[in-house]
Write a protein that holds these residues in place. Structure first.
Motif, PDB file in Angstrom:
ATOM      1  N   ILE A 152     -29.301 -43.902 -15.068  1.00 56.10           N
ATOM      2  CA  ILE A 152     -28.736 -44.560 -16.251  1.00 56.10           C
ATOM      3  C   ILE A 152     -28.605 -43.517 -17.347  1.00 56.10           C
ATOM      4  N   ARG A 153     -27.405 -43.425 -17.913  1.00 54.15           N
ATOM      5  CA  ARG A 153     -27.238 -42.543 -19.062  1.00 54.15           C
ATOM      6  C   ARG A 153     -27.713 -43.287 -20.296  1.00 54.15           C
ATOM      7  N   VAL A 154     -28.759 -42.774 -20.906  1.00 55.28           N
ATOM      8  CA  VAL A 154     -29.227 -43.409 -22.131  1.00 55.28           C
ATOM      9  C   VAL A 154     -28.703 -42.634 -23.326  1.00 55.28           C
ATOM     10  N   GLY A 243     -25.406 -31.394 -20.159  1.00 52.60           N
ATOM     11  CA  GLY A 243     -25.077 -30.000 -20.494  1.00 52.60           C
ATOM     12  C   GLY A 243     -25.209 -29.806 -21.990  1.00 52.60           C
ATOM     13  N   GLY A 244     -24.383 -28.935 -22.537  1.00 52.17           N
ATOM     14  CA  GLY A 244     -24.341 -28.810 -23.993  1.00 52.17           C
ATOM     15  C   GLY A 244     -24.806 -27.498 -24.569  1.00 52.17           C
ATOM     16  N   PHE A 245     -25.264 -26.547 -23.732  1.00 47.87           N
ATOM     17  CA  PHE A 245     -25.765 -25.277 -24.273  1.00 47.87           C
ATOM     18  C   PHE A 245     -24.624 -24.504 -24.946  1.00 47.87           C
ATOM     19  N   PRO A 279     -24.482 -28.002 -17.075  1.00 46.24           N
ATOM     20  CA  PRO A 279     -23.831 -27.095 -18.016  1.00 46.24           C
ATOM     21  C   PRO A 279     -22.373 -26.812 -17.636  1.00 46.24           C
ATOM     22  N   GLY A 280     -21.516 -26.774 -18.628  1.00 44.25           N
ATOM     23  CA  GLY A 280     -20.125 -26.399 -18.397  1.00 44.25           C
ATOM     24  C   GLY A 280     -19.831 -25.139 -19.189  1.00 44.25           C
ATOM     25  N   ARG A 281     -19.685 -25.340 -20.493  1.00 46.33           N
ATOM     26  CA  ARG A 281     -19.309 -24.245 -21.397  1.00 46.33           C
ATOM     27  C   ARG A 281     -20.166 -22.999 -21.197  1.00 46.33           C
TER      28      ARG A 281
HETATM   29  C1  LIG Z   1     -21.945 -36.034 -19.190  1.00 45.32           C
HETATM   30  C2  LIG Z   1     -21.593 -34.620 -19.475  1.00 45.32           C
HETATM   31  N1  LIG Z   1     -22.279 -33.648 -18.849  1.00 45.32           N
HETATM   32  C3  LIG Z   1     -21.994 -32.336 -19.060  1.00 45.32           C
HETATM   33  C4  LIG Z   1     -20.995 -31.950 -19.920  1.00 45.32           C
HETATM   34  C5  LIG Z   1     -20.724 -30.483 -20.116  1.00 45.32           C
HETATM   35  O1  LIG Z   1     -20.979 -30.086 -21.409  1.00 45.32           O
HETATM   36  P1  LIG Z   1     -20.992 -28.567 -21.835  1.00 45.32           P
HETATM   37  O2  LIG Z   1     -19.713 -27.979 -21.396  1.00 45.32           O
HETATM   38  O3  LIG Z   1     -21.140 -28.584 -23.300  1.00 45.32           O
HETATM   39  O4  LIG Z   1     -22.166 -27.926 -21.163  1.00 45.32           O
HETATM   40  C6  LIG Z   1     -20.271 -32.928 -20.612  1.00 45.32           C
HETATM   41  C7  LIG Z   1     -19.207 -32.545 -21.549  1.00 45.32           C
HETATM   42  O5  LIG Z   1     -18.472 -33.302 -22.079  1.00 45.32           O
HETATM   43  C8  LIG Z   1     -20.577 -34.285 -20.368  1.00 45.32           C
HETATM   44  O6  LIG Z   1     -19.901 -35.276 -20.993  1.00 45.32           O
END
Ligand SMILES: Cc1ncc(COP(=O)(O)O)c(C=O)c1O
Length: 423
Positions: A152-154, A243-245, A279-281
């Motif tokens: 669950i995404r909280v 993610g979000g770093f 992580p993406g960015r």
């Molecule tokens: C659920 C979720 N996970 C991971 C990411 C990846 O985020 P980031 O590129 O900032 O690491 C996002 C980006 O929108 C996201 O919505």
């Protein structure tokens, strides 16, 4: 280091990637052109993996940030899983050979067809964002005589201290379920045999530069898991922190990955929980540049515009978020001038840089829009009927591979049908 300086640097007057002159690459493949360093993807993944060695973990590359199949293959080869948000991304991940048990599927609006596709594919976990969605997954899974592992995404209601468009963990955002609501409705799962609650997920935003918001969110998630376990949810064994770093676009501090990993490891190890991150960015942002050519240099009043062949449809971050991207001339000249770097699209918001001091540039020069590896090509559109750009990957030995051809005019109209009878 997680900065472009490590991968894209001047050698004399020439901006290079792994020793290869970027202006030569631009000349060979044409512009606008995305150019990536393979080493960057490998080093960033290795760094996180190393820092998390103390706990069981799965690093799921968030493929929305850069979804070229070749990049996915590199990441998969390193051991990464994938964070996907649509049927199309599941398809991409599978086309790149990613094992389904390494795929986590997020998204606030999954369609029935996408849920069925995810279940047929056998993805590892679906991250759910609302009770109606969980109901839909239960019904579809039960119809297939399957049980879907879900997280669950909280929405932990923490402020990630980033741009409001990319803050996602506040109460007013559309994402996730509030912790209070989830606890209030915990009996909901009792009658839904098609789903197995295995994890708690949160993703509080993007381009976050501090450790604190992540840990605030994690502490709330840990307290929630404690409550749920007391209510009999013994099967919860996974925390997904999203993610979000943050990365360096300009002079930001480096994200303190070591400190983040130490804090997270300390908390989760003692609970015997495994960790998923998405992580993406961080994995790709500093690994790419967008190469564009200066078509015209135009002086208008006090302003000087460098009008390039790249535009907002190729890289929308500056237009969409007012995001800062460094712009460098691929062949540096002596002297600096203040310019706006803009594209040919019919929008005043079509720019890469405004009032920016860059090395004096002339018509025919190539510019590199830096830190364009994330949310660049993956957000590109065909606005103004501009074909999608090409992509090139530079290998550690300086050799290069075309990993996406430039779209042709034929491809641009390929899906349109001649359905109007004009006679
Ligand atoms: C659920 C979720 N996970 C991971 C990411 C990846 O985020 P980031 O590129 O900032 O690491 C996002 C980006 O929108 C996201 O919505």
């Amino acid at each position: 280091m997680n900065s472009f300086d490590d991968y894209f640097k001047y050698n004399g007057e020439n901006l290079t990637c792994e020793g290869t002159v970027l202006a030569d690459i631009a000349e060979e493949y044409g512009t606008p052109l995305y150019c990536y360093t393979e080493r960057g993807f490998r080093e960033r993944y290795d760094e996180i993996d190393r820092e998390l060695a103390g706990i069981e973990h799965l690093i799921c590359y968030s493929i929305k940030s850069n979804s070229n199949i070749n990049i996915l293959k590199i990441m998969c080869g390193m051991g990464a899983g994938m964070d996907v948000v649509s049927g199309g991304e599941i398809y991409r991940a599978r086309a790149a050979g990613v094992p389904p048990e390494r795929i986590v599927y997020a998204g606030v609006g999954k369609t029935g067809a996408e849920i069925a596709y995810a279940l047929d594919t056998g993805v590892h976990m679906l991250n759910c964002e609302s009770f109606p969605e969980i109901d839909a997954i239960h019904t579809i899974a039960a119809g297939k005589k399957k049980v879907a592992d879900i997280a669950i995404r909280v929405n932990p209601d923490v402020d990630a201290n980033t741009h409001h468009y990319i803050t996602t963990g506040k109460k007013e955002n559309k994402f996730g379920i509030s912790i209070e609501t989830l606890l209030e409705h915990r009996e909901f799962f009792g009658s839904r045999s098609g789903v197995n609650l295995r994890g708690i997920h949160c993703h509080i935003g993007s381009q976050i530069s501090e450790v604190r918001p992540f840990i605030d969110a994690l502490d709330r998630v840990i307290a929630l898991i404690g409550e749920l376990k007391k209510s009999g949810f013994a099967g919860i064994d996974t925390v997904n922190l999203g993610g979000g770093f943050g990365i360096r676009y300009g002079d930001e501090d480096f994200f303190p990955m070591k400190e983040w990993a130490a804090e997270v490891t300390r908390r989760l190890r003692s609970l015997g929980m495994r960790l998923i991150i998405e992580p993406g960015r961080y994995l790709c942002g500093n690994n790419g540049v967008l190469l564009v050519k200066v078509l015209y240099k135009k002086r208008s009043g006090e302003k000087t515009f460098l009008i390039t062949d790249g535009a907002m449809n190729d890289l929308i971050r500056p237009s969409l978020y007012g995001a800062f991207q460094n712009c460098f001339n691929c062949r540096q000249r002596n002297g600096v001038e203040t310019v706006d770097v803009v594209g040919p699209v019919c929008e005043s918001g079509d720019f890469f840089a405004k009032d920016r001091d860059i090395s004096i540039s002339e018509e025919g020069d190539y510019l590199a829009v830096m830190s364009a590896g994330a949310y660049g090509m993956s957000m590109a559109s065909r606005y103004n009927s501009r074909p999608l750009p090409a992509e090139v990957l530079v290998r550690p030995d300086g050799s290069r591979r075309l990993i996406r051809t430039r779209e042709s005019y034929d491809e641009l109209i390929h899906n349109e049908r001649d359905a109007i009878n004009f006679v």
